[in-house]
Design a protein around this motif. Sequence first.
Motif, PDB file in Angstrom:
ATOM      1  N   ASP A  55       0.828  -1.218   0.000  1.00  0.00           N
ATOM      2  CA  ASP A  55       0.000   0.000   0.000  1.00  0.00           C
ATOM      3  C   ASP A  55       0.859   1.263   0.000  1.00  0.00           C
ATOM      4  N   GLU A  56       2.057   1.157   0.550  1.00  0.00           N
ATOM      5  CA  GLU A  56       2.980   2.305   0.582  1.00  0.00           C
ATOM      6  C   GLU A  56       3.842   2.381  -0.678  1.00  0.00           C
ATOM      7  N   GLY A  57       3.620   1.459  -1.603  1.00  0.00           N
ATOM      8  CA  GLY A  57       4.334   1.508  -2.870  1.00  0.00           C
ATOM      9  C   GLY A  57       5.713   0.879  -2.842  1.00  0.00           C
ATOM     10  N   ILE A  58       5.985   0.045  -1.863  1.00  0.00           N
ATOM     11  CA  ILE A  58       7.278  -0.638  -1.778  1.00  0.00           C
ATOM     12  C   ILE A  58       7.344  -1.675  -2.895  1.00  0.00           C
ATOM     13  N   ALA A  59       8.484  -1.775  -3.535  1.00  0.00           N
ATOM     14  CA  ALA A  59       8.673  -2.721  -4.643  1.00  0.00           C
ATOM     15  C   ALA A  59       8.491  -4.158  -4.164  1.00  0.00           C
ATOM     16  N   GLU A  60       7.943  -4.994  -5.043  1.00  0.00           N
ATOM     17  CA  GLU A  60       7.673  -6.388  -4.689  1.00  0.00           C
ATOM     18  C   GLU A  60       8.940  -7.128  -4.258  1.00  0.00           C
ATOM     19  N   GLU A  61      10.046  -6.881  -4.932  1.00  0.00           N
ATOM     20  CA  GLU A  61      11.318  -7.533  -4.551  1.00  0.00           C
ATOM     21  C   GLU A  61      11.688  -7.199  -3.111  1.00  0.00           C
TER      22      GLU A  61
END
Length: 78
Positions: A55-61
């Motif tokens: 939700d905070e836009g952190i990359a999936e990796e």
Amino acid sequence: MGADVERMRKAEEIVNRYLERMPDAYEVYHNDPFYRAQITLMRRTLISVEMAMADEGIAEETIIIVLRTVMYGAQDES
């Protein structure tokens, strides 16, 4: 909702791999209510962490690295 389900799969995969690597873990999971409660709490925690980071836009990796670190104490699953 589709993105939430997809995110939950990452946490589920990590918990399931953890159980697969432990001898007799699935048997203990089904027969020991205390162990099942611990795994359930860990699963819910990882799902919550995963969803919050996404939700905070952190990359999936990065999310996967964090989930593995929480579950295993390291970035990899060793």
